[in-house]
Design a protein around this motif. Structure first.
Motif, PDB file in Angstrom:
ATOM      1  N   ARG A  37       0.799  -1.159   0.179  1.00 18.57           N
ATOM      2  CA  ARG A  37      -0.286  -0.058  -0.117  1.00 18.57           C
ATOM      3  C   ARG A  37       1.247   1.754   0.558  1.00 18.57           C
ATOM      4  N   PRO A 142      -5.009   3.894  -3.500  1.00 13.77           N
ATOM      5  CA  PRO A 142      -4.032   3.248  -2.679  1.00 13.77           C
ATOM      6  C   PRO A 142      -4.454   3.313  -1.043  1.00 13.77           C
ATOM      7  N   SER A 143      -4.601   4.598  -0.810  1.00 11.73           N
ATOM      8  CA  SER A 143      -4.873   5.154   0.424  1.00 11.73           C
ATOM      9  C   SER A 143      -6.146   4.437   1.691  1.00 11.73           C
TER      10      SER A 143
END
Length: 218
Positions: A37, A142-143
């Motif tokens: 991540r 992605p966060s």
């Protein structure tokens, strides 16, 4: 294809670390989650990555007749897992290795190969889930995408009747557990209750499920 290739790589690395280097499976996969991540955020420069691609977006927004395509994908994955565990030799090997790896080895099962394949399949399915969610949102983030998904996955499996100690896999129970976790999240949102309280409830449910699975004294 690149996304699924990346997922395959993650599965291979996890399989190597856990099967060959004998690292703890839970810690290793959680560390991999944080690592990849973080890499995704670095690649995306910490920003949302919007896109317009009707063909790809159909994965998350399209329909097959009157059924959402994402539901079809989930149903295929569930049916495949159920068939594998219940009707194939490989499925029995998975359960055996999960229950007692050393005993499985003594029985002639190639435990390392089984674990490699399981982690590869798991990573590929996670990659497919990420693609579906990205297509549904129409952007890469992605966060945010997949945050707390690992928590729901653990809860679904434990609540569904699959013990942490291994040796048994309950696919229908896991599906029910996953639906229960989603109902809790959706209900809290509809009632305008802060999302964090749903995490508290899910934690209590997990602890209760583990309590029920504890070894009983003879």
């Amino acid at each position: 294809m690149f996304a699924l290739s990346a997922a395959l790589l993650v599965g291979l690395i996890n399989g190597f670390l856990i099967s060959r280097l004998k690292l703890d499976a839970l810690i290793t996969t959680l560390a991999a989650l944080i690592l990849w991540r973080g890499i995704a955020q670095v690649v995306g420069d910490g920003k949302l990555v919007p896109f317009v691609n009707p063909t790809f977006e159909a994965l998350g927004k399209g329909y097959l007749g009157s059924i959402p395509i994402q539901v079809v994908i989930a149903a295929v994955a569930i049916a495949g897992a159920f068939f594998c565990i219940r009707s194939t030799l490989f499925g029995r090997h998975i359960v055996a290795v999960g229950g007692n790896e050393e005993a499985a080895r003594l029985a002639g099962i190639r435990a390392e190969r089984v674990k490699y394949i399981v982690y590869i399949i798991s990573a590929l399915l996670a990659g497919v889930a990420g693609l579906v969610e990205t297509a549904r949102l129409g952007m890469g983030d992605p966060s945010k995408i997949g945050v707390n998904a690992e928590f729901d996955a653990i809860a679904a499996v434990v609540v569904g009747g699959t013990p942490f100690s291994g040796g048994r896999a309950n696919i229908p129970g896991t599906v029910v557990g996953a639906l229960l976790m989603q109902v809790i999240s959706t209900s809290f949102n509809m009632l305008l209750i802060p999302f964090t309280w749903s995490l508290v409830l899910k934690s209590v449910i997990i602890l209760f499920a583990i309590f029920l699975q504890r070894p009983r004294e003879v």
